[in-house]
Design an enzyme around this catalytic site. Structure first.
Site, mmCIF file in Angstrom:
data_model
loop_
_atom_site.group_PDB
_atom_site.id
_atom_site.type_symbol
_atom_site.label_atom_id
_atom_site.label_comp_id
_atom_site.label_asym_id
_atom_site.label_seq_id
_atom_site.Cartn_x
_atom_site.Cartn_y
_atom_site.Cartn_z
ATOM 1 N N ASP A 68 1.073 -0.863 0.162
ATOM 2 C CA ASP A 68 0.331 0.239 0.034
ATOM 3 C C ASP A 68 0.599 1.223 0.059
ATOM 4 O OD1 ASP A 68 -1.955 1.669 0.173
ATOM 5 O OD2 ASP A 68 -2.924 1.075 1.889
ATOM 6 N N ASN A 152 -7.118 -2.581 8.832
ATOM 7 C CA ASN A 152 -6.788 -0.986 9.735
ATOM 8 C C ASN A 152 -6.928 -0.029 9.077
ATOM 9 O OD1 ASN A 152 -4.580 -0.628 7.927
ATOM 10 N ND2 ASN A 152 -3.207 -1.133 9.661
ATOM 11 N N GLU A 156 -12.252 8.511 12.304
ATOM 12 C CA GLU A 156 -12.464 9.055 12.693
ATOM 13 C C GLU A 156 -12.362 10.496 13.538
ATOM 14 O OE1 GLU A 156 -9.944 4.890 15.288
ATOM 15 O OE2 GLU A 156 -9.810 7.520 15.972
ATOM 16 N N SER A 295 -4.797 1.132 17.862
ATOM 17 C CA SER A 295 -5.290 0.379 17.376
ATOM 18 C C SER A 295 -7.400 1.124 17.806
ATOM 19 C CB SER A 295 -5.904 -0.116 17.829
ATOM 20 O OG SER A 295 -6.147 -1.177 19.385
ATOM 21 N N HIS A 317 4.369 3.943 12.885
ATOM 22 C CA HIS A 317 3.116 4.486 12.941
ATOM 23 C C HIS A 317 1.638 3.960 13.137
ATOM 24 C CE1 HIS A 317 2.782 0.263 11.343
ATOM 25 N NE2 HIS A 317 1.847 0.544 10.147
#
Length: 389
Positions: A68, A152, A156, A295, A317
């Protein structure tokens, strides 16, 4: 910090044997200089460890950048306060964000929307300038600009230590970046077979500077990194638009941070010019702003780099996985996920069992391990979580 060998330095107080062995193999490659830096969130990856910083002379390992390309985070501080959210229907905000941004693997916008058009045009112009046809890799690369993906990756709405409202998201270069990465990883493997190069892991296959294969990869890589950055910008603009409509007041941005954690660039370390590949690591030069997410259901951090040269000016990260996705699905139940997400508005589904917070390392432990790499500027706690299946 622990110096495991002359060519491997680690900030990980907890790291499994497979990840450590991967890092050892990578560090022993003859073109690594001065050493591999292993971050606190290190865990096994394709060829090279996720959470590692790999400086190489006259060569790049495509798998050590990651599949990615340009994956990273973006965060925006708004003028809103926790009080502005009190009594408001947060499920409505989550639903509005989910409708504004395509979620999950393989999805795309039905068309290139107005806000994405100038970004798509810029990418088209840059691709044409280097002779790249992105359609070779993905027919939907235009429509996927402004889409999240799965795993992941997340969106938010969070509150900081002063109860100020932030928007925060994590995503990369989507299908086109993945296909570019896979294409060049395959070329590197074929090159190694052609040149009879013996490697400890075929996914450590590399491309040598000065070759046509190296030049082609670097051009495609930089374009994909640009795509990832603009993809995050497009999504963030949509998120803050939905947040402003939800609170009936346009968002005023006080701060915006956008950073990669899967990328390569030329830097100078140990007195030599090297290609630094950060696979699951952010750049953390002195004073440089960065983002370290926890997480699902845990804290995230806005940080400032301390310029630690031994770490090659880098930092972790995120939290880093403790359990594989399959293992997490066996380990955790939907009720356990509900308990972990108590007080956070999210989509209640079995699809997120592999993202249970305990499937990851303790983010506070990761941050403690990284105390000489970054200083914390803001600590964010989630109130709304959006993910793709």
């Amino acid at each position: 910090m622990e110096r495991i060998s002359p060519r491997l330095v680690s900030w990980a107080s907890v790291v499994d044997a497979q990840a450590l062995e991967q890092a050892r193999r990578t560090a022993e490659l003859p073109f690594v200089h001065p050493h591999v830096a292993l971050m606190a969130d290190a865990h096994p990856g394709l060829g090279a460890t996720v959470g590692s910083v790999i400086p190489t002379e006259r060569a790049i390992i495509p798998a050590a950048v990651g599949v990615d390309i340009g994956c990273g985070m973006i965060a925006v501080l708004t003028q809103f306060h926790a009080d502005d959210l009190v009594g408001r229907p947060l499920p409505r905000l989550r639903g509005a964000i989910e409708r504004a941004i395509p979620l999950s693997a393989g999805v795309a916008n039905r068309r290139v929307v107005e806000t994405a058009q100038p970004r798509v045009a810029l990418l088209e112009k840059e691709a044409e300038a280097i002779g790249l046809d992105p359609h070779r890799y993905s027919d939907r690369w235009r429509e996927q600009l402004g889409s999240l993906g799965s795993g992941n990756h997340f969106i938010e709405v969070s509150l900081d230590e002063q109860d100020r409202v932030w928007a925060f998201l994590h995503s990369g270069s989507r299908g086109v970046g993945n296909k570019i990465a896979q294409h060049h990883i395959d070329i590197a493997r074929r090159t190694m077979r052609r040149d009879h190069v013996d490697l400890p892991d075929r996914d450590l296959a590399y491309l040598t500077e000065g070759t046509a294969e190296f030049d082609a990869y670097l051009q495609d890589l930089h374009w994909a990194q640009r795509y990832a950055l603009l993809n995050r910008e497009e999504m963030m603009d949509r998120v803050i638009r939905q947040l402003g409509e939800f609170l009936r007041e346009p968002v005023v941005e006080a701060e915006r941070v956008n950073c990669h954690h899967n990328f390569t660039q030329r830097e100078t370390h140990g007195g030599r010019s090297v290609w630094v590949s950060r696979k699951g690591a952010i750049e953390a030069r002195e004073g440089q702003l960065g983002l370290i997410p926890g997480s699902m259901g845990t804290r995230s951090y806005v940080v400032e780099g301390l310029g630690n040269e031994l770490s090659l000016n880098s930092a972790p990260h995120g939290a880093g996985r403790r359990f594989s996705r399959h293992a997490a699905r066996r380990q955790f139940t939907r009720q356990q996920l509900r308990e972990a997400m108590e007080g956070i508005e999210y989509r209640d589904t079995d699809a997120f069992l592999d993202e249970h917070p305990q499937a990851y390392k303790d983010i506070d432990e990761v941050m403690a391990d990284s105390a000489d790499l970054v200083r914390v500027r803001h600590t964010l706690r989630q109130v709304v979580n959006v993910k793709g299946d």
